[in-house]
Design a protein around this motif. Structure first.
Motif, mmCIF file in Angstrom:
data_model
loop_
_atom_site.group_PDB
_atom_site.id
_atom_site.type_symbol
_atom_site.label_atom_id
_atom_site.label_comp_id
_atom_site.label_asym_id
_atom_site.label_seq_id
_atom_site.Cartn_x
_atom_site.Cartn_y
_atom_site.Cartn_z
ATOM 1 N N ALA A 1 35.846 48.609 41.988
ATOM 2 C CA ALA A 1 36.794 48.250 40.939
ATOM 3 C C ALA A 1 36.204 47.090 40.153
ATOM 4 C CB ALA A 1 38.147 47.872 41.533
ATOM 5 N N GLY A 2 36.725 46.851 38.952
ATOM 6 C CA GLY A 2 36.194 45.764 38.140
ATOM 7 C C GLY A 2 36.875 45.686 36.795
ATOM 8 N N LYS B 1 42.336 40.645 41.424
ATOM 9 C CA LYS B 1 42.955 40.715 42.744
ATOM 10 C C LYS B 1 43.194 42.168 43.148
ATOM 11 C CE LYS B 1 46.931 38.730 45.246
ATOM 12 N NZ LYS B 1 48.161 37.897 45.083
ATOM 13 N N VAL B 2 42.926 42.460 44.418
ATOM 14 C CA VAL B 2 43.197 43.793 44.985
ATOM 15 C C VAL B 2 44.014 43.592 46.254
ATOM 16 C CG1 VAL B 2 42.211 45.937 45.835
ATOM 17 C CG2 VAL B 2 40.985 44.635 44.065
ATOM 18 N N LEU C 1 43.226 42.344 49.805
ATOM 19 C CA LEU C 1 41.951 42.944 50.175
ATOM 20 C C LEU C 1 40.776 42.223 49.539
ATOM 21 C CD1 LEU C 1 42.984 46.697 49.808
ATOM 22 C CD2 LEU C 1 43.046 45.275 51.870
ATOM 23 N N PHE C 2 41.005 41.697 48.340
ATOM 24 C CA PHE C 2 39.978 40.921 47.642
ATOM 25 C C PHE C 2 40.649 40.099 46.560
ATOM 26 C CE2 PHE C 2 37.167 40.253 44.035
ATOM 27 C CZ PHE C 2 36.117 39.582 44.646
ATOM 28 N N GLU C 3 40.140 38.876 46.349
ATOM 29 C CA GLU C 3 40.661 38.037 45.280
ATOM 30 C C GLU C 3 39.575 37.108 44.782
ATOM 31 O OE1 GLU C 3 44.594 35.320 44.227
ATOM 32 O OE2 GLU C 3 44.075 35.720 46.331
ATOM 33 N N ILE D 1 45.371 46.938 41.912
ATOM 34 C CA ILE D 1 44.411 46.067 41.230
ATOM 35 C C ILE D 1 45.148 45.356 40.103
ATOM 36 C CG2 ILE D 1 42.144 45.917 40.125
ATOM 37 C CD1 ILE D 1 41.725 48.875 40.911
ATOM 38 N N CYS D 2 44.909 44.061 39.936
ATOM 39 C CA CYS D 2 45.519 43.389 38.803
ATOM 40 C C CYS D 2 44.625 42.273 38.272
ATOM 41 C CB CYS D 2 46.898 42.836 39.156
ATOM 42 S SG CYS D 2 46.930 41.693 40.534
#
Length: 208
Positions: A183-184, A203-204, A29-31, A79-80
């Motif tokens: 997120a963050g 990363k999400v 979803l996001f990186e 999330i990671c």
């Protein structure tokens, strides 16, 4: 303030044996690999994004939340990140994954200190609430000193499960915000000392 063990809230479960891969969901979803500066992380004067790291320098006695603006998440997701903590006393300084962020007065943080303690804290209306998950000592899971630690959260509805270095350390039910949220990352420094944190990626993904 030194870390103190707190009584666990009802519904909190701790487990130190389940293994999993980090952010292995079927769709990203996001990186961000932090190869270049991105103003969506904010313009905080002590923030650096370069050479594959987001470096957050936190002033003495402060905590600094970074919401990744422009990308909000809802429903189920993971999330990671991987972080190196640079501080002299891990009992009063630690790095965190921030989640369920409505704004800078309302969010949760999954906190990991390199002395092996973990917890979940919540900020609501600009005030820190009683921790949804009190400080808990892990054993042999958190890398000490300036070694990297991999942090991961799996969010399914109101259920949040936290992992450190691929091992499950907590699970609890929280109060998910209505609609999408940010997120963050987050960093904390003790009174009288600065602390800095190098996040190597963020990363999400969808939930595996």
């Amino acid at each position: 303030m030194k870390i103190l063990l707190a009584t666990m809230s009802v519904g909190v479960m701790l487990c130190f044996t389940a293994q999993t891969a980090a952010c292995g969901g079927p769709r990203v979803l996001f990186e961000d690999q932090f190869s270049s500066a991105d103003l969506a992380w904010g313009n905080y004067s002590d923030l650096r994004i370069e050479n594959g790291s987001l470096t957050l320098l936190v002033n003495p006695g402060a905590g600094y939340p970074l919401h990744r603006q422009g990308t909000a998440f809802s429903g189920d997701y993971e999330i990671c990140t991987s972080v190196v903590q640079k501080n002299t006393d891990p009992s009063v300084a630690w790095a965190s994954l921030l989640f369920w962020g409505a704004d800078y007065d309302n969010y949760y943080v999954f906190q990991v200190a390199t002395n092996g303690y973990i917890n979940v804290a919540r900020r609501k209306g600009g005030v820190w609430q009683q921790n949804p998950v009190g400080w808990k000592k892990t054993s042999g899971l958190v890398n000490p000193g300036m070694q990297p630690n991999e942090l991961r959260l799996v969010i399914k509805g109101s259920q949040v499960t936290g992992y450190v270095n691929q091992t499950k350390v907590l699970s609890f039910k929280g109060q998910a915000p209505k609609g999408a949220s940010f997120a963050g990352v987050y960093g904390n420094a003790p009174d009288g000392l600065t602390a800095s944190y190098d996040f190597d990626y963020f990363k999400v993904t969808e939930v595996d």
